[in-house]
Motif scaffolding. Structure first.
Motif, short mmCIF file in Angstrom:
data_model
loop_
_atom_site.label_atom_id
_atom_site.label_comp_id
_atom_site.label_asym_id
_atom_site.label_seq_id
_atom_site.Cartn_x
_atom_site.Cartn_y
_atom_site.Cartn_z
N PHE A 159 -9.11 19.05 27.68
CA PHE A 159 -9.16 18.54 29.02
C PHE A 159 -9.01 17.34 28.81
O PHE A 159 -9.24 16.84 28.46
CB PHE A 159 -9.27 19.37 29.92
CG PHE A 159 -9.80 20.49 30.00
CD1 PHE A 159 -8.17 21.68 30.72
CD2 PHE A 159 -10.56 21.86 29.79
CE1 PHE A 159 -8.16 22.86 30.96
CE2 PHE A 159 -10.72 22.56 29.96
CZ PHE A 159 -9.37 23.90 30.57
N THR A 160 -8.03 17.20 29.37
CA THR A 160 -7.55 15.01 29.22
C THR A 160 -6.91 14.87 30.16
O THR A 160 -5.91 15.80 31.02
CB THR A 160 -6.83 14.65 27.68
OG1 THR A 160 -5.31 15.27 27.46
CG2 THR A 160 -8.26 14.28 26.98
N VAL A 161 -7.28 13.82 30.51
CA VAL A 161 -5.87 13.21 32.37
C VAL A 161 -4.44 12.30 31.60
O VAL A 161 -5.36 11.01 30.41
CB VAL A 161 -6.87 12.72 32.83
CG1 VAL A 161 -5.75 11.81 34.40
CG2 VAL A 161 -7.79 13.19 33.87
N ALA A 162 -3.67 12.12 31.64
CA ALA A 162 -2.80 11.38 31.65
C ALA A 162 -1.93 10.78 32.78
O ALA A 162 -1.81 11.26 33.12
CB ALA A 162 -1.30 12.13 30.23
N GLU A 163 -1.16 9.34 32.40
CA GLU A 163 -0.81 8.64 33.26
C GLU A 163 0.84 8.81 32.81
O GLU A 163 1.36 8.98 32.11
CB GLU A 163 -1.33 7.55 33.33
CG GLU A 163 -0.60 6.50 34.75
CD GLU A 163 -1.39 7.04 35.90
OE1 GLU A 163 -0.29 6.66 37.00
OE2 GLU A 163 -2.23 6.70 35.63
N LYS A 164 1.65 9.61 33.74
CA LYS A 164 2.98 9.83 33.43
C LYS A 164 3.56 8.17 34.25
O LYS A 164 3.35 8.23 35.56
CB LYS A 164 3.23 11.01 33.95
CG LYS A 164 3.41 11.93 33.07
CD LYS A 164 3.49 13.73 33.72
CE LYS A 164 5.14 13.77 33.00
NZ LYS A 164 5.82 14.62 33.21
N GLY A 165 4.25 7.58 33.34
CA GLY A 165 4.58 6.50 34.70
C GLY A 165 6.27 6.90 35.53
O GLY A 165 6.45 8.36 35.75
N ALA A 166 6.16 6.05 36.62
CA ALA A 166 7.43 6.68 37.56
C ALA A 166 8.95 6.44 36.21
O ALA A 166 9.06 5.69 35.38
CB ALA A 166 7.60 5.15 38.40
N ARG A 167 9.68 7.09 37.19
CA ARG A 167 10.88 7.22 36.65
C ARG A 167 11.89 7.39 37.71
O ARG A 167 11.41 7.78 38.62
CB ARG A 167 10.49 8.40 35.50
CG ARG A 167 11.07 9.38 35.63
CD ARG A 167 10.40 10.63 34.95
NE ARG A 167 9.35 12.02 35.03
CZ ARG A 167 10.35 13.28 36.05
NH1 ARG A 167 11.53 12.55 35.63
NH2 ARG A 167 9.76 14.43 36.22
N THR A 168 13.47 7.61 37.35
CA THR A 168 14.60 8.00 37.73
C THR A 168 14.69 9.04 38.15
O THR A 168 15.09 9.48 36.76
CB THR A 168 15.28 6.79 37.66
OG1 THR A 168 14.62 5.28 38.29
CG2 THR A 168 16.53 7.26 39.17
N GLY A 169 14.76 9.96 38.43
CA GLY A 169 15.22 11.67 38.88
C GLY A 169 16.03 11.41 39.60
O GLY A 169 17.13 10.97 40.06
N ILE A 170 16.97 12.57 39.33
CA ILE A 170 18.42 13.44 40.01
C ILE A 170 18.24 14.52 41.28
O ILE A 170 17.34 15.28 40.79
CB ILE A 170 19.64 14.59 38.87
CG1 ILE A 170 19.72 12.22 38.21
CG2 ILE A 170 20.86 13.97 39.89
CD1 ILE A 170 20.98 12.40 37.25
N ASN A 171 18.13 14.11 42.41
CA ASN A 171 18.86 15.65 43.34
C ASN A 171 18.94 16.67 42.31
O ASN A 171 20.15 16.30 43.12
CB ASN A 171 18.36 15.26 43.94
CG ASN A 171 17.94 15.95 45.48
OD1 ASN A 171 18.44 17.95 45.38
ND2 ASN A 171 17.50 16.38 46.93
N PRO A 172 18.86 17.70 42.56
CA PRO A 172 19.87 19.05 41.68
C PRO A 172 21.16 19.25 42.97
O PRO A 172 22.25 20.16 42.08
CB PRO A 172 19.06 19.46 41.84
CG PRO A 172 17.75 19.34 41.91
CD PRO A 172 17.79 18.22 41.78
N ARG A 173 20.51 19.14 44.27
CA ARG A 173 21.26 19.54 45.29
C ARG A 173 22.71 18.82 46.05
O ARG A 173 23.61 18.37 46.22
CB ARG A 173 20.51 19.56 46.19
CG ARG A 173 20.09 20.83 46.27
CD ARG A 173 19.14 21.83 47.72
NE ARG A 173 18.60 22.92 47.44
CZ ARG A 173 17.34 22.89 48.39
NH1 ARG A 173 17.19 22.28 49.51
NH2 ARG A 173 16.98 23.85 48.58
#
Length: 89
Positions: free
Chosen positions: A50-64
């Motif tokens: 088990f390890t901890v990873a950092e997921k960077g900020a990103r731009t997503g799209i609201n599917p609705r």
């Protein structure tokens, strides 16, 4: 398998009472959680790591609404199974 079924299996295989098996499982989960909160790697030989990873900020799209949204950075837990846990043979 849910937690109750896992406790029952541990109790049977380790010849423990269900209360002792639950205490052991809870202690293990709490210990792993505390280590991960402290950014420590937890390696269980023959099972996995088990390890901890950092997921960077990103731009997503609201599917609705199809609007662009900012998804903040976050820490996630990753699990890498050990060789002996590999179920594909």
């Amino acid at each position: 398998m849910n937690k109750t079924e896992l406790i029952n299996a541990i109790a049977e295989k380790a010849e423990l009472s269900k209360a002792d098996a639950k205490a052991a499982l809870d202690a293990m989960v709490n210990t792993i959680t505390e280590a991960l909160l402290n950014n420590e790697k937890v390696a269980i030989i023959g099972f996995g790591t088990f390890t901890v990873a950092e997921k960077g900020a990103r731009t997503g799209i609201n599917p609705r609404t199809k609007e662009k949204i900012e998804i903040p950075s976050r820490r996630v837990v990753k699990f890498k199974p050990g060789v002996e846990l590999n179920l594909v043979k």
